[in-house]
Design a protein around this motif. Structure first.
Motif, PDB file in Angstrom:
ATOM      1  N   TYR A   1      34.007  84.245  14.899  1.00  0.00           N
ATOM      2  CA  TYR A   1      33.130  83.059  14.919  1.00  0.00           C
ATOM      3  C   TYR A   1      31.959  83.234  13.944  1.00  0.00           C
ATOM      4  O   TYR A   1      31.461  84.348  13.777  1.00  0.00           O
ATOM      5  N   HIS A   2      31.535  82.146  13.371  1.00  0.00           N
ATOM      6  CA  HIS A   2      30.457  82.202  12.381  1.00  0.00           C
ATOM      7  C   HIS A   2      29.112  81.899  13.021  1.00  0.00           C
ATOM      8  O   HIS A   2      29.021  81.076  13.936  1.00  0.00           O
TER       9      HIS A   2
ATOM     10  N   LEU B   1      25.489  80.257  12.757  1.00  0.00           N
ATOM     11  CA  LEU B   1      25.001  79.066  12.051  1.00  0.00           C
ATOM     12  C   LEU B   1      23.498  78.919  12.217  1.00  0.00           C
ATOM     13  O   LEU B   1      22.912  79.456  13.159  1.00  0.00           O
TER      14      LEU B   1
ATOM     15  N   GLY C   1      33.943  74.323  23.205  1.00  0.00           N
ATOM     16  CA  GLY C   1      33.765  74.204  21.756  1.00  0.00           C
ATOM     17  C   GLY C   1      32.320  74.486  21.406  1.00  0.00           C
ATOM     18  O   GLY C   1      31.415  74.237  22.217  1.00  0.00           O
TER      19      GLY C   1
ATOM     20  N   ILE D   1      26.368  80.735  17.575  1.00  0.00           N
ATOM     21  CA  ILE D   1      27.597  80.029  17.175  1.00  0.00           C
ATOM     22  C   ILE D   1      27.536  78.574  17.647  1.00  0.00           C
ATOM     23  O   ILE D   1      28.514  77.834  17.564  1.00  0.00           O
TER      24      ILE D   1
ATOM     25  N   THR E   1      38.673  72.248  11.130  1.00  0.00           N
ATOM     26  CA  THR E   1      37.480  73.114  11.149  1.00  0.00           C
ATOM     27  C   THR E   1      37.834  74.587  10.931  1.00  0.00           C
ATOM     28  O   THR E   1      37.212  75.246  10.088  1.00  0.00           O
ATOM     29  N   PRO E   2      38.822  75.155  11.655  1.00  0.00           N
ATOM     30  CA  PRO E   2      39.138  76.576  11.412  1.00  0.00           C
ATOM     31  C   PRO E   2      39.549  76.844   9.968  1.00  0.00           C
ATOM     32  O   PRO E   2      39.166  77.862   9.400  1.00  0.00           O
TER      33      PRO E   2
ATOM     34  N   PHE F   1      36.339  77.009   7.832  1.00  0.00           N
ATOM     35  CA  PHE F   1      35.597  78.258   8.062  1.00  0.00           C
ATOM     36  C   PHE F   1      36.323  79.431   7.417  1.00  0.00           C
ATOM     37  O   PHE F   1      35.700  80.291   6.789  1.00  0.00           O
TER      38      PHE F   1
HETATM   39  O1  C5P Z   1      34.351  75.791  18.804  1.00  0.00           O
HETATM   40  P1  C5P Z   1      35.275  74.845  18.111  1.00  0.00           P
HETATM   41  O2  C5P Z   1      36.558  74.639  18.878  1.00  0.00           O
HETATM   42  O3  C5P Z   1      34.648  73.572  17.699  1.00  0.00           O
HETATM   43  O4  C5P Z   1      35.648  75.580  16.758  1.00  0.00           O
HETATM   44  C1  C5P Z   1      36.851  75.383  16.079  1.00  0.00           C
HETATM   45  C2  C5P Z   1      37.086  76.574  15.163  1.00  0.00           C
HETATM   46  O5  C5P Z   1      36.091  76.584  14.123  1.00  0.00           O
HETATM   47  C3  C5P Z   1      36.975  77.922  15.822  1.00  0.00           C
HETATM   48  O6  C5P Z   1      38.190  78.312  16.394  1.00  0.00           O
HETATM   49  C4  C5P Z   1      36.575  78.811  14.661  1.00  0.00           C
HETATM   50  O7  C5P Z   1      37.719  79.128  13.891  1.00  0.00           O
HETATM   51  C5  C5P Z   1      35.704  77.909  13.826  1.00  0.00           C
HETATM   52  N1  C5P Z   1      34.274  78.085  14.129  1.00  0.00           N
HETATM   53  C6  C5P Z   1      33.598  79.204  13.645  1.00  0.00           C
HETATM   54  N2  C5P Z   1      32.271  79.382  13.936  1.00  0.00           N
HETATM   55  C7  C5P Z   1      31.593  78.455  14.651  1.00  0.00           C
HETATM   56  C8  C5P Z   1      32.246  77.301  15.137  1.00  0.00           C
HETATM   57  C9  C5P Z   1      33.589  77.145  14.856  1.00  0.00           C
HETATM   58  O8  C5P Z   1      34.203  80.057  12.983  1.00  0.00           O
HETATM   59  N3  C5P Z   1      30.288  78.651  14.907  1.00  0.00           N
END
Ligand code: C5P
Length: 275
Positions: A25-26, A28, A125, A142, A167-168, A171
Motif C-alpha cells: 500500500y502507498h 499518501l 477501501g 494509506i 486504481t491498482p 499505483f
Molecule cells: O483501498 P482500495 O480498495 O481503494 O485500493 C485499491 C488498490 O489501490 C489497492 O489494492 C492498492 O493496490 C492500491 N492502493 C495503494 N495505496 C493506497 C490506496 C490504494 O497502493 N493508499
C-alpha cells in the motif's frame, strides 16, 4: 421507514504519494474536498435476513449487484440487514470516490436505522474513512489518518472522458514511489482564488501513470485548461476524472455547458464544494 443519504463525489485537490509500505500500500498526503454531485443511497430495514441491493440511475449498467459490491460489503459490517437502492450518478472507477462514497453512505444510513458504525471501515477501501465524514480533510497514511481542514468554497468543472481506470494498475505503474509531502502546516486560504493559486504548486503524483494507461486523460486536461476562466486543472484520485477550478459557480456552469456541447460523449458536470 426509508432513509436517504447523499454520497458526494470526493475530489483529491492534491495527491502526493510519499512512500510505500511493506504490504504494497502507498502512503499518501492528499487534500480532499466533497462536492454537490454524487450518488444516493436509500435504505430501509430489510424484509429478509440478508441485505438486498437494487441499482438505478445513469451509471447503473455494469455496477455489480452481487456480494462483491462495496455497498453490500458495508451493509454486512453494520449488523443490520437493509434493503438498499443505489442511485448511481457518478461514473464507476473514475477517481472521485464512487464505490467508497457509496459504502460510506451505506454505513451512515445503517447508523440512522439503529445499526452500528463498524470499527474496521478501512477494510472496505482506503478512501472509505474520509468518505464517512464527507468533509474536507487532509488525508495521510494509506487513507486512515484524517484531519479536518476548513477550505474556502471552490467551484469547478468535473470531466470524465469515459474510460474506466484501475486504481491498482495506476499505483503499480508508478515510477517514483516517494515524493515530497505537502508542507507540514497548510496555509489559511482567505478565498477560493488563493487556494487555487496554492494548489497550482501542488501535484497529483498518480497523474502521469494514469495518462500512460488512459491517454484520454491528457486530452481531458488540455480541454479543461483551455476553458475560459479555468484557474488550474488536475486529475482526481487515480483518474480518469479531471477537474478545473473557476472563480464562481456561474463561470463553472458556463464552461461546463460549452464543454458538454462540444464533447457530448464525455461526462461533464459543474460542481461546488460542500460546506
Ligand atoms: O483501498 P482500495 O480498495 O481503494 O485500493 C485499491 C488498490 O489501490 C489497492 O489494492 C492498492 O493496490 C492500491 N492502493 C495503494 N495505496 C493506497 C490506496 C490504494 O497502493 N493508499
Amino acid at each position: 421507514m426509508t432513509v436517504k443519504v447523499f454520497a458526494p463525489a470526493k475530489i483529491n485537490l492534491a495527491l502526493h504519494v510519499t512512500g510505500q509500505r511493506a504490504d504494497g500500500y502507498h502512503l499518501l498526503d492528499s487534500l480532499v474536498a466533497f462536492v454537490d454531485v454524487g450518488d444516493q443511497i436509500a435504505a430501509s430495514p430489510a424484509s429478509q435476513a440478508q441485505s438486498t441491493l437494487a441499482v438505478t440511475g445513469p451509471f447503473a449498467d455494469g455496477v455489480p449487484t452481487g456480494a462483491d459490491n462495496l455497498v453490500l460489503k458495508a451493509a454486512g459490517l453494520t449488523g443490520i440487514p437493509m434493503d438498499l437502492t443505489l442511485d448511481k450518478r457518478l461514473p464507476p472507477a473514475s477517481g472521485i470516490g464512487g464505490g467508497s462514497a457509496d459504502a460510506a453512505a451505506t454505513l451512515r444510513a445503517a447508523v440512522r436505522l439503529g445499526g452500528k458504525m463498524p470499527d474496521d471501515i478501512l477494510s472496505l477501501g482506503a478512501d472509505v474513512p474520509v468518505c464517512v465524514s464527507a468533509r474536507s480533510a487532509r488525508m495521510r497514511g494509506i487513507g486512515d489518518d484524517i484531519s479536518p481542514v476548513t477550505l474556502p468554497a471552490l467551484h469547478m468543472v468535473l470531466l470524465n472522458p469515459r474510460v474506466p481506470v484501475s486504481t491498482p494498475d495506476v499505483f503499480s505503474a508508478l515510477s517514483l514511489k516517494q515524493n515530497a509531502p505537502m508542507e507540514d502546516e497548510l496555509p489559511n486560504w482567505p478565498d477560493g482564488l488563493s487556494l487555487a493559486d496554492w494548489l497550482a504548486g501542488q501535484r497529483n503524483d498518480l497523474q502521469s501513470a494514469a495518462v500512460k494507461a488512459a491517454p484520454e486523460i491528457a486530452a481531458a486536461l488540455t480541454v479543461l485548461a483551455l476553458a475560459p476562466g479555468a484557474l488550474m486543472v488536475r486529475m482526481s484520485g487515480s483518474g480518469a476524472t479531471c477537474f478545473a477550478l473557476f472563480e464562481t459557480r456561474y463561470k463553472a456552469d458556463f464552461a461546463a455547458q460549452q464543454l458538454a456541447d462540444s464533447n457530448p460523449w464525455w461526462w461533464i458536470k459543474s460542481a461546488s464544494t460542500l460546506p
